[in-house]
Write a protein that holds these residues in place. Structure first.
Motif, PDB file in Angstrom:
ATOM      1  N   MET A   8       0.852  -1.179   0.000  1.00 18.36           N
ATOM      2  CA  MET A   8       0.000   0.000   0.000  1.00 18.36           C
ATOM      3  C   MET A   8       0.897   1.241   0.000  1.00 18.36           C
ATOM      4  O   MET A   8       1.797   1.358   0.816  1.00 18.36           O
ATOM      5  N   SER A   9       0.649   2.139  -0.917  1.00 22.08           N
ATOM      6  CA  SER A   9       1.451   3.355  -0.984  1.00 22.08           C
ATOM      7  C   SER A   9       0.884   4.433  -0.056  1.00 22.08           C
ATOM      8  O   SER A   9      -0.249   4.337   0.409  1.00 22.08           O
ATOM      9  N   LYS A  10       1.707   5.421   0.196  1.00 22.83           N
ATOM     10  CA  LYS A  10       1.321   6.494   1.105  1.00 22.83           C
ATOM     11  C   LYS A  10       1.514   7.832   0.396  1.00 22.83           C
ATOM     12  O   LYS A  10       2.553   8.077  -0.212  1.00 22.83           O
ATOM     13  N   ILE A  11       0.481   8.663   0.462  1.00 20.12           N
ATOM     14  CA  ILE A  11       0.562  10.023  -0.065  1.00 20.12           C
ATOM     15  C   ILE A  11       0.660  10.963   1.135  1.00 20.12           C
ATOM     16  O   ILE A  11      -0.225  10.981   1.988  1.00 20.12           O
ATOM     17  N   ILE A  12       1.736  11.712   1.196  1.00 22.43           N
ATOM     18  CA  ILE A  12       1.943  12.641   2.303  1.00 22.43           C
ATOM     19  C   ILE A  12       1.487  14.028   1.878  1.00 22.43           C
ATOM     20  O   ILE A  12       1.982  14.581   0.890  1.00 22.43           O
ATOM     21  N   ILE A  13       0.534  14.553   2.621  1.00 21.60           N
ATOM     22  CA  ILE A  13       0.009  15.895   2.380  1.00 21.60           C
ATOM     23  C   ILE A  13       0.413  16.735   3.593  1.00 21.60           C
ATOM     24  O   ILE A  13      -0.295  16.798   4.590  1.00 21.60           O
ATOM     25  N   ASP A  14       1.594  17.338   3.493  1.00 25.12           N
ATOM     26  CA  ASP A  14       2.197  18.046   4.625  1.00 25.12           C
ATOM     27  C   ASP A  14       2.054  19.562   4.448  1.00 25.12           C
ATOM     28  O   ASP A  14       2.875  20.203   3.782  1.00 25.12           O
ATOM     29  N   PHE A  15       0.991  20.100   5.036  1.00 24.95           N
ATOM     30  CA  PHE A  15       0.759  21.539   4.942  1.00 24.95           C
ATOM     31  C   PHE A  15       1.830  22.327   5.692  1.00 24.95           C
ATOM     32  O   PHE A  15       2.122  23.459   5.334  1.00 24.95           O
ATOM     33  N   ASN A  16       2.432  21.743   6.712  1.00 21.06           N
ATOM     34  CA  ASN A  16       3.511  22.423   7.451  1.00 21.06           C
ATOM     35  C   ASN A  16       4.684  22.716   6.523  1.00 21.06           C
ATOM     36  O   ASN A  16       5.234  23.823   6.530  1.00 21.06           O
ATOM     37  N   LYS A  17       5.082  21.722   5.755  1.00 19.44           N
ATOM     38  CA  LYS A  17       6.219  21.869   4.849  1.00 19.44           C
ATOM     39  C   LYS A  17       5.941  22.947   3.802  1.00 19.44           C
ATOM     40  O   LYS A  17       6.776  23.815   3.555  1.00 19.44           O
ATOM     41  N   ILE A  18       4.764  22.895   3.193  1.00 19.35           N
ATOM     42  CA  ILE A  18       4.410  23.890   2.179  1.00 19.35           C
ATOM     43  C   ILE A  18       4.343  25.277   2.807  1.00 19.35           C
ATOM     44  O   ILE A  18       4.793  26.260   2.218  1.00 19.35           O
ATOM     45  N   SER A  19       3.817  25.354   4.015  1.00 19.85           N
ATOM     46  CA  SER A  19       3.733  26.637   4.712  1.00 19.85           C
ATOM     47  C   SER A  19       5.124  27.204   4.985  1.00 19.85           C
ATOM     48  O   SER A  19       5.367  28.398   4.800  1.00 19.85           O
ATOM     49  N   GLU A  20       6.028  26.352   5.425  1.00 14.12           N
ATOM     50  CA  GLU A  20       7.401  26.795   5.680  1.00 14.12           C
ATOM     51  C   GLU A  20       8.079  27.264   4.396  1.00 14.12           C
ATOM     52  O   GLU A  20       8.805  28.254   4.399  1.00 14.12           O
ATOM     53  N   GLU A  21       7.863  26.553   3.311  1.00  9.78           N
ATOM     54  CA  GLU A  21       8.508  26.885   2.035  1.00  9.78           C
ATOM     55  C   GLU A  21       7.937  28.143   1.397  1.00  9.78           C
ATOM     56  O   GLU A  21       8.656  28.883   0.729  1.00  9.78           O
ATOM     57  N   THR A  22       6.631  28.378   1.578  1.00  8.69           N
ATOM     58  CA  THR A  22       5.968  29.473   0.867  1.00  8.69           C
ATOM     59  C   THR A  22       5.535  30.628   1.774  1.00  8.69           C
ATOM     60  O   THR A  22       5.205  31.700   1.273  1.00  8.69           O
ATOM     61  N   GLY A  23       5.482  30.395   3.077  1.00  6.59           N
ATOM     62  CA  GLY A  23       4.973  31.406   4.005  1.00  6.59           C
ATOM     63  C   GLY A  23       3.450  31.449   4.040  1.00  6.59           C
ATOM     64  O   GLY A  23       2.845  32.241   4.746  1.00  6.59           O
ATOM     65  N   LYS A  24       2.833  30.584   3.296  1.00  4.84           N
ATOM     66  CA  LYS A  24       1.371  30.524   3.193  1.00  4.84           C
ATOM     67  C   LYS A  24       0.787  29.843   4.434  1.00  4.84           C
ATOM     68  O   LYS A  24       1.268  28.803   4.851  1.00  4.84           O
ATOM     69  N   ARG A  25      -0.264  30.450   5.030  1.00  6.14           N
ATOM     70  CA  ARG A  25      -0.923  29.873   6.198  1.00  6.14           C
ATOM     71  C   ARG A  25      -2.394  29.553   5.916  1.00  6.14           C
ATOM     72  O   ARG A  25      -3.037  28.861   6.686  1.00  6.14           O
ATOM     73  N   LEU A  26      -2.909  30.096   4.811  1.00  8.05           N
ATOM     74  CA  LEU A  26      -4.299  29.862   4.427  1.00  8.05           C
ATOM     75  C   LEU A  26      -4.327  29.149   3.084  1.00  8.05           C
ATOM     76  O   LEU A  26      -3.775  29.630   2.093  1.00  8.05           O
ATOM     77  N   PHE A  27      -4.993  27.998   3.069  1.00 11.79           N
ATOM     78  CA  PHE A  27      -5.163  27.217   1.853  1.00 11.79           C
ATOM     79  C   PHE A  27      -6.659  27.199   1.569  1.00 11.79           C
ATOM     80  O   PHE A  27      -7.416  26.537   2.283  1.00 11.79           O
ATOM     81  N   ALA A  28      -7.073  27.947   0.551  1.00  8.43           N
ATOM     82  CA  ALA A  28      -8.503  28.090   0.269  1.00  8.43           C
ATOM     83  C   ALA A  28      -8.742  28.114  -1.233  1.00  8.43           C
ATOM     84  O   ALA A  28      -7.874  28.511  -2.009  1.00  8.43           O
ATOM     85  N   GLY A  29      -9.931  27.680  -1.623  1.00  4.68           N
ATOM     86  CA  GLY A  29     -10.358  27.744  -3.014  1.00  4.68           C
ATOM     87  C   GLY A  29     -10.151  26.446  -3.769  1.00  4.68           C
ATOM     88  O   GLY A  29      -9.116  25.805  -3.650  1.00  4.68           O
ATOM     89  N   ARG A  30     -11.173  26.069  -4.519  1.00  9.07           N
ATOM     90  CA  ARG A  30     -11.140  24.826  -5.289  1.00  9.07           C
ATOM     91  C   ARG A  30     -10.000  24.822  -6.305  1.00  9.07           C
ATOM     92  O   ARG A  30      -9.290  23.835  -6.445  1.00  9.07           O
ATOM     93  N   GLU A  31      -9.828  25.926  -7.022  1.00  5.42           N
ATOM     94  CA  GLU A  31      -8.760  25.990  -8.029  1.00  5.42           C
ATOM     95  C   GLU A  31      -7.382  25.880  -7.381  1.00  5.42           C
ATOM     96  O   GLU A  31      -6.490  25.229  -7.922  1.00  5.42           O
ATOM     97  N   ASN A  32      -7.196  26.503  -6.224  1.00  6.24           N
ATOM     98  CA  ASN A  32      -5.925  26.370  -5.504  1.00  6.24           C
ATOM     99  C   ASN A  32      -5.703  24.930  -5.068  1.00  6.24           C
ATOM    100  O   ASN A  32      -4.579  24.437  -5.082  1.00  6.24           O
ATOM    101  N   GLY A  33      -6.783  24.268  -4.670  1.00  6.59           N
ATOM    102  CA  GLY A  33      -6.690  22.855  -4.303  1.00  6.59           C
ATOM    103  C   GLY A  33      -6.258  21.995  -5.483  1.00  6.59           C
ATOM    104  O   GLY A  33      -5.446  21.085  -5.337  1.00  6.59           O
ATOM    105  N   LYS A  34      -6.796  22.308  -6.662  1.00 10.57           N
ATOM    106  CA  LYS A  34      -6.386  21.579  -7.865  1.00 10.57           C
ATOM    107  C   LYS A  34      -4.896  21.774  -8.119  1.00 10.57           C
ATOM    108  O   LYS A  34      -4.193  20.834  -8.480  1.00 10.57           O
ATOM    109  N   GLN A  35      -4.410  22.999  -7.930  1.00  6.15           N
ATOM    110  CA  GLN A  35      -2.981  23.267  -8.090  1.00  6.15           C
ATOM    111  C   GLN A  35      -2.181  22.553  -6.999  1.00  6.15           C
ATOM    112  O   GLN A  35      -1.040  22.155  -7.221  1.00  6.15           O
TER     113      GLN A  35
END
Length: 106
Positions: free
Chosen positions: A1-28
């Motif tokens: 079984m494979s594992k998909i890691i969805i680490d919002f902490n890592k993305i937040s640290e890399e981008t400074g982003k703290r809010l993840f909103a919007g369907r189109e942003n989710g697609k990206q």
């Protein structure tokens, strides 16, 4: 079984982003988190730290293609871990809402 890691902490640290909103942003976000293969035999490991907000519409855009292959929302949520622990319904109300929305729309 494979594992998909969805680490919002890592993305937040890399981008400074703290809010993840919007369907189109989710697609990206599918690209950011490497959600390129769609299969049932996978674990989704979601990590979100304090101060990071993820909207239901972001989850919808991010996970819709993965959720829809399951028979129902509960079957999908059985494959989810949150901060290293098996996901318990209502811990992330926005995720629950997005999963319900997927099955309401299809």
């Amino acid at each position: 079984m494979s594992k998909i890691i969805i680490d919002f902490n890592k993305i937040s640290e890399e981008t400074g982003k703290r809010l993840f909103a919007g369907r189109e942003n989710g697609k990206q976000g599918q690209i950011l988190f490497g959600l390129n293969s769609i299969e049932k035999d996978v674990i989704f490991d979601i990590t979100i730290g304090t101060g990071i907000v993820v909207s239901g519409s972001y989850y919808f855009g991010l996970l819709k293609e993965h959720v829809i292959i399951f028979n129902n929302g509960n079957e999908f949520l059985e494959k989810v871990y949150f901060n290293g622990e098996k996901y318990q319904k209502s811990i992330l109300p926005e995720l629950d809402r997005a999963v319900r929305r997927v099955f309401r729309n299809y």
